[in-house]
Write a protein that holds these residues in place. Structure first.
Motif, mmCIF file in Angstrom:
data_model
loop_
_atom_site.group_PDB
_atom_site.id
_atom_site.type_symbol
_atom_site.label_atom_id
_atom_site.label_comp_id
_atom_site.label_asym_id
_atom_site.label_seq_id
_atom_site.Cartn_x
_atom_site.Cartn_y
_atom_site.Cartn_z
ATOM 1 N N UNK A 185 0.857 -1.188 0.000
ATOM 2 C CA UNK A 185 0.000 0.000 0.000
ATOM 3 C C UNK A 185 0.890 1.232 0.000
ATOM 4 N N UNK A 186 0.632 2.152 -0.930
ATOM 5 C CA UNK A 186 1.456 3.363 -0.992
ATOM 6 C C UNK A 186 0.535 4.586 -0.974
ATOM 7 N N UNK A 187 0.757 5.449 0.004
ATOM 8 C CA UNK A 187 -0.079 6.639 0.166
ATOM 9 C C UNK A 187 0.675 7.864 -0.359
ATOM 10 N N UNK A 188 0.245 8.365 -1.491
ATOM 11 C CA UNK A 188 0.904 9.516 -2.130
ATOM 12 C C UNK A 188 2.427 9.324 -2.167
ATOM 13 N N UNK A 189 2.914 8.237 -2.766
ATOM 14 C CA UNK A 189 4.349 7.918 -2.670
ATOM 15 C C UNK A 189 5.254 8.888 -3.410
ATOM 16 N N UNK A 190 4.657 9.661 -4.325
ATOM 17 C CA UNK A 190 5.499 10.588 -5.084
ATOM 18 C C UNK A 190 5.213 12.036 -4.714
ATOM 19 N N UNK A 191 4.391 12.233 -3.699
ATOM 20 C CA UNK A 191 3.944 13.574 -3.326
ATOM 21 C C UNK A 191 5.069 14.507 -2.943
ATOM 22 N N UNK A 192 6.168 13.963 -2.431
ATOM 23 C CA UNK A 192 7.278 14.794 -1.960
ATOM 24 C C UNK A 192 8.428 14.853 -2.964
ATOM 25 N N UNK A 193 8.217 14.237 -4.144
ATOM 26 C CA UNK A 193 9.337 14.065 -5.071
ATOM 27 C C UNK A 193 9.126 14.855 -6.366
ATOM 28 N N UNK A 194 10.245 15.145 -7.043
ATOM 29 C CA UNK A 194 10.130 15.786 -8.349
ATOM 30 C C UNK A 194 9.646 14.746 -9.352
ATOM 31 N N UNK A 195 9.244 15.207 -10.533
ATOM 32 C CA UNK A 195 8.564 14.309 -11.475
ATOM 33 C C UNK A 195 9.455 13.156 -11.938
ATOM 34 N N UNK A 196 10.753 13.422 -12.170
ATOM 35 C CA UNK A 196 11.645 12.371 -12.641
ATOM 36 C C UNK A 196 11.841 11.308 -11.555
ATOM 37 N N UNK A 197 12.081 11.798 -10.322
ATOM 38 C CA UNK A 197 12.260 10.855 -9.212
ATOM 39 C C UNK A 197 10.965 10.105 -8.957
ATOM 40 N N UNK A 198 9.834 10.822 -9.077
ATOM 41 C CA UNK A 198 8.536 10.186 -8.900
ATOM 42 C C UNK A 198 8.324 9.072 -9.915
#
Lengths: 254, 409
Positions: A185-198
């Motif tokens: 389960x991943x809750x907003x896993x890319x919310x804190x990251x830039x688009x490439x890292x996301x």
């Protein structure tokens, strides 16, 4: 039911008429019934998820997304209905039994990583194995393997403060996978990251879905596009298929 | 086996937390250390005061102490309040008993003293007989034996104008044997009474812990204007071998119903009772220090938990039991208590030495702070109690926080 690709296999997660309501406001022997208010966060949700599914969970703020995610991950129990995870009805379990079920079956990735700052990346990854009483050498070996798998073999001894956001999230994913769960389960896993890292993090999450189901909650349509299917919530209710503007199912594009 | 593996890991995580949070850890350890030190040092001081007092009374070579009431300390001058009248007569009557070896009156009176007639200072004047165990002279000689000025109660005998002074008084006034001192209970009286120093004696400074001058009792009474009532502070009694102090004390109290007769132990207890407020303040200080130590450690542990509440919640979400996390937090708090206790135990002895030097330079008593091993062990136990209390509070705090609330927050 949101997934069609794996319907022939036994579901890893079944959600049957799940409702979760909360009582808000003042309570106690001096308060009157008018002082409290019952809020239905999740309302009569039914769905089934199979191993190999990558499911997106979407909805605006306050739609019940996080509450449903907590119910699916056995962090909470429904007020009504039932959640069956790998054959176990979570509504029948005590808090400690649910903790044991999570330890065995669920890996969780958070938006803010939540790594212990005093421990190295390797020690953070190995933490869930402490609960299982796994010997130190085995813990280290397993953590090293996972850090290698997420591309952080050379950062094993670094502490979270010495890692970038993307690296910290990869450590968190490795920690979530260390118990080899059947549900991630991943809750907003890319919310804190830039688009490439996301994008790299999403690659990682979808890559690990072969042996397990992955549920990703997000506001980001680019994230949801990577899912096999998407559950859309509005005011706690799962949107019907007859309303394509509010609810869609995305077949896996493989 | 799995339990031991988990226990080792929990200790390892707690150790990492302690090492990483260095300032917090140091503050917690120092806080506990200070709480324990206040307990061990104040208790050692209290025990030392009792022990030193007992030793002084035992070393006085007296068996009984007769007073007109409680002997009251006057803290502003370090002197005593006189309270026994007709002291020469009482001493002579007691001395006449078969079971009494010696009995003589002692007077303690704050007096003005100066080597000239202009710069006076107040110190304790002692009225005492010469020779024997009363005054031991280390330099010079005793003054004239007996108490000639008393002359059977008429106070018209010759004044010897002789004085023995303590080493501290000699240093304070820059005088020695055969020098002159002016002594009196008022400035006017002091300017009129000139005394020759016959010897230096530490006897009463060992007992009183301060500078003093020793005169014949009748001459002290003369310069302080108490000849009319023949006032002294007390009569000390040494019994003959085989005499029972309690029996003699009981008989003397029957003979002199207005006087208090105490054995050494009773006299010490009576003196300590006079210091009840001081003792209560010391006990309160110890209690407050311990409470402060607990509060400080609690605050640090709880803030540590609060600071990492989401990390702990994430681990609970991942399946780690509350007890595993409680083990991490509890081990931290217990370690603080252990290290704080060890540090305090190690520091108690050298700090007691430092205090003893300070006390000796201030009031003259040696080795008043007496460190007992049981007190150190008690302090160490309190440190562990502080650690455990913090661990319990931290655990309670962790267990009552719902995981989902913390994750949402």
């Amino acid at each position: 039911m949101v997934s069609t690709e794996s319907d022939t296999t036994d579901p890893i997660l079944t959600c049957d008429g799940v409702t979760r309501s909360f009582t808000r406001g003042r309570s106690g022997w001096l308060s009157s019934p008018q002082d409290t208010q019952t809020v239905v966060a999740v309302d009569d949700v039914t769905t089934t998820i199979h191993t190999g599914d990558v499911v997106g969970l979407a909805g605006p703020s306050g739609s019940g997304k996080s509450t449903l995610l907590h119910l699916l991950a056995a962090l909470d129990t429904p007020t009504k209905g039932r959640v069956v995870l790998d054959g176990t009805d979570t509504t029948t379990l005590s808090e400690s039994q649910r903790a044991k079920l999570r330890l065995d079956e669920v890996g969780i990735v958070f938006q803010h990583f939540h790594l212990l700052p005093s421990l190295s990346a390797r020690a953070n990854v190995a933490l869930p194995l402490v609960q299982r009483g796994v010997p130190k050498s085995t813990r280290r070996a397993k953590a090293n393997d996972l850090l290698d798998a997420v591309g952080l073999a050379d950062r094993a001894t670094h502490k979270p403060a010495e890692l970038s956001g993307g690296e910290q999230q990869r450590v968190a994913i490795a920690r979530a996978l260390v118990t080899d769960p059947s549900l991630l389960v991943a809750d907003e896993p890319t919310g804190e990251l830039d688009s490439e890292t996301g994008r790299q993090i999403l690659d990682l999450l979808t890559d690990v879905a072969d042996d397990r189901a992955v549920i990703i909650a997000s506001h980001d349509e680019a994230v949801l596009d990577r899912a096999d299917s998407v559950l859309r919530l509005h005011d706690g209710r799962l949107q019907s298929e007859s309303d394509p503007s509010m609810h869609r199912e995305i077949p896996h594009e493989s | 086996m799995r339990f031991l593996t988990r226990l080792r890991a929990v200790i390892g995580i707690a150790g990492a937390q302690i090492r990483t949070q260095r300032l917090r850890s140091l503050l917690a350890i120092v806080g506990i250390c200070l709480a324990v030190l206040s307990m061990t040092l104040l208790t050692s001081l209290g025990m030392g005061v009792v022990q030193t007092g007992q030793e002084k009374f035992d070393a006085s070579g007296r068996d009984l102490w007769v007073t007109g009431g409680p002997v009251k300390l006057t803290p502003e001058t370090g002197g005593f309040q006189n309270s026994l009248d007709n002291s020469h007569r009482v001493a002579d009557e007691i001395m006449a008993r078969d079971d009494v070896a010696t009995a003589y009156a002692l007077g303690f009176q704050t007096v003005y003293v100066s080597p000239n007639t202009s710069e006076f200072e107040t110190i304790i004047g002692v009225g005492a007989p010469s020779g024997g165990q009363s005054v031991t002279v280390t330099e010079g000689s005793q003054y004239t034996p007996g108490d000639p000025h008393y002359n059977g109660g008429s106070y018209d005998g010759p004044m010897t104008h002789e004085v023995i002074i303590s080493p501290e008084a000699a240093e304070r006034f820059g005088v020695g044997v055969n020098d002159t001192l002016y002594i009196g209970s008022t400035l006017a009286s002091a300017r009129q009474h000139e005394f020759r120093i016959t010897g230096i004696s530490p006897t009463y400074s060992n007992f009183l812990g301060s500078s003093n001058v020793v005169l014949h009792l009748s001459e002290l009474q003369e310069v302080s204007g108490t000849t009319g009532t023949d006032t002294a502070s007390l009569v000390t009694v040494k019994l003959r071998d085989g005499a029972d102090p309690d029996t003699v004390a009981s008989e003397l109290e029957s003979t002199y119903p207005t006087l208090d007769v105490r054995t050494n132990q009773e006299q010490l207890e009576a003196t300590l009772r006079q210091q009840a407020v001081l003792i209560a303040a010391g006990v309160a200080l110890v209690a407050l220090s311990i409470i402060t130590g607990i509060a400080l450690t609690l605050n640090l542990v709880l803030s540590l938990i609060y600071q990492q509440r989401r990390e702990f919640a994430a681990l609970r979400a991942q399946g780690l039991s509350v007890w595993t996390l409680v083990g991490v937090v509890g081990t931290q708090a217990f370690t603080y208590g252990l290290l704080g206790g060890l540090l305090a135990s190690g520091l108690t002895y050298p700090l007691a030495d430092v205090l003893n030097v300070a006390i000796q330079s201030l009031v003259g008593f040696e080795n008043v702070v007496v460190v007992d091993q049981r007190v150190v062990l008690g302090g160490f136990a309190i440190a562990l109690v502080i650690g455990l209390a913090s661990a319990l509070a931290g655990s309670w705090s962790l267990a009552r926080q719902p995981v989902t609330d913390l994750l949402d927050g």
